[in-house]
Design a protein around this motif. Structure first.
Motif, PDB file in Angstrom:
ATOM      1  N   VAL A 112       9.459  53.556 -15.207  1.00 46.58           N
ATOM      2  CA  VAL A 112      11.026  53.485 -14.122  1.00 46.58           C
ATOM      3  C   VAL A 112      11.525  53.379 -15.082  1.00 46.58           C
ATOM      4  O   VAL A 112      12.998  54.159 -14.728  1.00 46.58           O
ATOM      5  CB  VAL A 112      10.613  51.606 -14.644  1.00 46.58           C
ATOM      6  CG1 VAL A 112      12.182  51.355 -14.577  1.00 46.58           C
ATOM      7  CG2 VAL A 112       9.786  51.063 -12.954  1.00 46.58           C
ATOM      8  N   ALA A 113      11.103  53.803 -16.680  1.00 41.48           N
ATOM      9  CA  ALA A 113      12.277  54.472 -17.723  1.00 41.48           C
ATOM     10  C   ALA A 113      12.053  55.724 -18.014  1.00 41.48           C
ATOM     11  O   ALA A 113      13.259  55.892 -17.856  1.00 41.48           O
ATOM     12  CB  ALA A 113      11.848  53.913 -19.350  1.00 41.48           C
ATOM     13  N   LYS A 149       6.738  49.501 -16.489  1.00 42.70           N
ATOM     14  CA  LYS A 149       8.017  49.924 -17.010  1.00 42.70           C
ATOM     15  C   LYS A 149       7.831  51.230 -17.429  1.00 42.70           C
ATOM     16  O   LYS A 149       9.139  51.779 -17.836  1.00 42.70           O
ATOM     17  CB  LYS A 149       7.222  48.284 -17.394  1.00 42.70           C
ATOM     18  CG  LYS A 149       8.297  46.668 -17.338  1.00 42.70           C
ATOM     19  CD  LYS A 149       8.579  46.158 -18.646  1.00 42.70           C
ATOM     20  CE  LYS A 149       8.108  44.697 -17.767  1.00 42.70           C
ATOM     21  NZ  LYS A 149       8.570  43.512 -18.982  1.00 42.70           N
ATOM     22  N   ARG A 190      10.096  55.873  -9.795  1.00 44.45           N
ATOM     23  CA  ARG A 190       9.893  54.699  -8.269  1.00 44.45           C
ATOM     24  C   ARG A 190       8.753  54.445  -8.293  1.00 44.45           C
ATOM     25  O   ARG A 190       7.428  54.846  -8.150  1.00 44.45           O
ATOM     26  CB  ARG A 190      10.580  54.904  -6.948  1.00 44.45           C
ATOM     27  CG  ARG A 190      11.411  55.613  -6.561  1.00 44.45           C
ATOM     28  CD  ARG A 190      11.902  56.379  -5.725  1.00 44.45           C
ATOM     29  NE  ARG A 190      11.918  55.617  -4.063  1.00 44.45           N
ATOM     30  CZ  ARG A 190      11.142  55.900  -3.297  1.00 44.45           C
ATOM     31  NH1 ARG A 190      11.359  57.544  -2.720  1.00 44.45           N
ATOM     32  NH2 ARG A 190      11.798  54.878  -2.480  1.00 44.45           N
ATOM     33  N   LEU A 205       7.466  39.554 -11.308  1.00 38.73           N
ATOM     34  CA  LEU A 205       8.616  40.858 -11.144  1.00 38.73           C
ATOM     35  C   LEU A 205       9.719  41.098 -10.723  1.00 38.73           C
ATOM     36  O   LEU A 205      10.442  41.775 -10.854  1.00 38.73           O
ATOM     37  CB  LEU A 205       7.455  41.702 -10.424  1.00 38.73           C
ATOM     38  CG  LEU A 205       6.849  42.787 -10.914  1.00 38.73           C
ATOM     39  CD1 LEU A 205       7.372  43.268 -12.350  1.00 38.73           C
ATOM     40  CD2 LEU A 205       6.091  43.620 -10.923  1.00 38.73           C
ATOM     41  N   THR A 248      12.309  39.310 -10.108  1.00 37.94           N
ATOM     42  CA  THR A 248      13.299  38.950 -10.219  1.00 37.94           C
ATOM     43  C   THR A 248      13.124  39.623 -11.813  1.00 37.94           C
ATOM     44  O   THR A 248      14.644  39.697 -11.962  1.00 37.94           O
ATOM     45  CB  THR A 248      12.813  37.347 -10.457  1.00 37.94           C
ATOM     46  OG1 THR A 248      12.633  36.174  -9.024  1.00 37.94           O
ATOM     47  CG2 THR A 248      14.309  36.830 -11.177  1.00 37.94           C
ATOM     48  N   GLU A 249      12.565  39.508 -11.808  1.00 38.51           N
ATOM     49  CA  GLU A 249      12.239  39.969 -13.465  1.00 38.51           C
ATOM     50  C   GLU A 249      12.844  42.113 -13.927  1.00 38.51           C
ATOM     51  O   GLU A 249      13.584  42.552 -14.706  1.00 38.51           O
ATOM     52  CB  GLU A 249      11.816  40.522 -14.700  1.00 38.51           C
ATOM     53  CG  GLU A 249      11.533  38.873 -15.130  1.00 38.51           C
ATOM     54  CD  GLU A 249       9.934  38.241 -15.557  1.00 38.51           C
ATOM     55  OE1 GLU A 249       9.354  39.231 -16.047  1.00 38.51           O
ATOM     56  OE2 GLU A 249      10.012  36.756 -15.339  1.00 38.51           O
ATOM     57  N   THR A 250      11.897  42.607 -12.746  1.00 41.77           N
ATOM     58  CA  THR A 250      12.208  43.376 -12.657  1.00 41.77           C
ATOM     59  C   THR A 250      12.508  43.931 -11.218  1.00 41.77           C
ATOM     60  O   THR A 250      11.505  44.698 -10.809  1.00 41.77           O
ATOM     61  CB  THR A 250      10.220  44.080 -13.220  1.00 41.77           C
ATOM     62  OG1 THR A 250      10.605  43.562 -14.782  1.00 41.77           O
ATOM     63  CG2 THR A 250      11.127  46.261 -13.738  1.00 41.77           C
ATOM     64  N   PRO A 251      13.438  44.393 -10.944  1.00 36.59           N
ATOM     65  CA  PRO A 251      14.200  44.306  -9.154  1.00 36.59           C
ATOM     66  C   PRO A 251      12.904  45.657  -9.450  1.00 36.59           C
ATOM     67  O   PRO A 251      13.430  46.350  -7.322  1.00 36.59           O
ATOM     68  CB  PRO A 251      14.914  43.654  -9.192  1.00 36.59           C
ATOM     69  CG  PRO A 251      15.658  43.880 -10.333  1.00 36.59           C
ATOM     70  CD  PRO A 251      14.872  43.677 -11.222  1.00 36.59           C
ATOM     71  N   ALA A 252      12.883  47.269 -10.040  1.00 33.73           N
ATOM     72  CA  ALA A 252      13.181  48.251  -9.618  1.00 33.73           C
ATOM     73  C   ALA A 252      11.371  48.458  -9.469  1.00 33.73           C
ATOM     74  O   ALA A 252      11.496  49.721  -8.709  1.00 33.73           O
ATOM     75  CB  ALA A 252      13.605  48.462 -11.066  1.00 33.73           C
ATOM     76  N   ILE A 253      11.168  48.028  -9.969  1.00 28.02           N
ATOM     77  CA  ILE A 253       9.368  47.790  -9.124  1.00 28.02           C
ATOM     78  C   ILE A 253       9.010  46.956  -8.182  1.00 28.02           C
ATOM     79  O   ILE A 253       9.437  45.398  -8.256  1.00 28.02           O
ATOM     80  CB  ILE A 253       8.864  46.915 -10.625  1.00 28.02           C
ATOM     81  CG1 ILE A 253       8.637  48.213 -11.794  1.00 28.02           C
ATOM     82  CG2 ILE A 253       7.030  47.293 -10.021  1.00 28.02           C
ATOM     83  CD1 ILE A 253       8.557  47.184 -12.807  1.00 28.02           C
ATOM     84  N   LEU A 278       1.296  46.656 -16.409  1.00 31.41           N
ATOM     85  CA  LEU A 278       3.016  46.110 -16.633  1.00 31.41           C
ATOM     86  C   LEU A 278       3.743  47.256 -17.375  1.00 31.41           C
ATOM     87  O   LEU A 278       4.585  47.849 -16.605  1.00 31.41           O
ATOM     88  CB  LEU A 278       3.088  44.985 -16.314  1.00 31.41           C
ATOM     89  CG  LEU A 278       4.299  44.628 -16.964  1.00 31.41           C
ATOM     90  CD1 LEU A 278       4.739  44.643 -15.082  1.00 31.41           C
ATOM     91  CD2 LEU A 278       4.713  43.431 -16.859  1.00 31.41           C
TER      92      LEU A 278
END
Length: 263
Positions: free
Chosen positions: A33-34, A30, A38, A52, A54-59, A26
């Motif tokens: 993503v930063a 992350k 993608r 994940l 919910t908390e990090t929709p980019a993943i 994870l």
């Protein structure tokens, strides 16, 4: 080219991280993503995958048992739908395996450790390579091995054996895939701060009849820097190997461990 730009992976990279819904995986997801990547992950923990989303929709994520070839194939179906291709594969999934003498370890425990820690890396690599050959700037594979993949590790033989094997797989694939402009390396984390290492220390302490604190002190005494490494430090090394700054690095095993002297 600006040195800082060299150290940053290209924005828009399509990245797959196995075992990526918690822990080191994870942290790696992350970190990508930063940088504008993608990222798709897979994990055996369905709740972690749901959290994940919910908390990090980019993943995006897929619940999968990495030791099951049908599940691995389904991960790639989801990957194609979500990302439309692949530039970077991070073979991170792994388990601690049993703690005990070789004559006390059950064959089933050995086989499970090999299935998750080694076979899964083969399953993902074989399906990823055709996609990585199409990566516009060349493909990248990073295997997460361990300092136990460069040092002997008594009473943790299944784990250590698989982590040595992962390094051999990485170095061999670097030779095989170099002409296709695919770089392959391994990262060897040391004693990584977090719940998983706490469990390892507790199991070893119980086996030796020590307190947790006594066992932890023994581990730290074996590290030149006298501290554990963090998940973010491991993730940073993976970003480096996936960035333009790492474009000439292949077939290497990078130990991120504070210099663990012995295990």
């Amino acid at each position: 080219m600006d040195a800082l730009k060299l150290l940053t992976p290209r924005a828009g990279l399509r990245v797959l991280v196995t075992g990526g819904a918690s822990g080191i995986g994870l942290a790696i997801a992350k970190a990508f993503v930063a940088t504008g990547a993608r990222v798709h992950v897979c994990d055996v923990d369905g709740r972690a995958i749901d959290a994940l989303a919910t908390e990090t929709p980019a993943i995006t994520g897929t619940r999968a048992n990495v030791a099951d070839q049908a599940d691995v194939a389904r991960v790639f179906d989801d990957l194609q739908r979500e990302l439309g291709g692949l530039d970077v594969l991070i073979n991170n999934a792994g388990i601690a395996g049993p703690t005990g003498g070789i004559d006390a370890i059950e064959a089933s425990e050995w086989e499970k450790t090999v299935s998750v820690n080694l076979n899964s890396h083969f399953y993902f690599s074989r399906l990823a390579v055709p996609l990585l050959r199409q990566a516009p700037d060349g493909g990248v594979i990073v295997f997460i091995s361990s300092v136990a993949g460069r040092l002997g590790y008594g009473f943790r033989t299944p784990y250590s054996a698989t982590k040595w094997a992962v390094v051999g797989l990485a170095k061999s694939l670097a030779i095989e895939l170099g002409p296709d402009n695919i770089r392959v390396n391994a990262v060897q984390p040391g004693i990584v701060k977090g719940p998983r290492m706490e469990g390892v220390i507790a199991a070893r302490a119980k086996q030796l009849g020590l307190t947790y604190e006594e066992m932890e002190a023994r581990y730290l005494e074996k590290i030149s820097l006298r501290r554990m490494v963090t998940q973010d430090e491991v993730a940073a090394s993976v970003l480096f190997l996936s960035s333009p700054a790492g474009s000439a690095i292949s077939g290497q095993a990078l130990s991120v461990c504070g210099n663990v002297e012995t295990l």
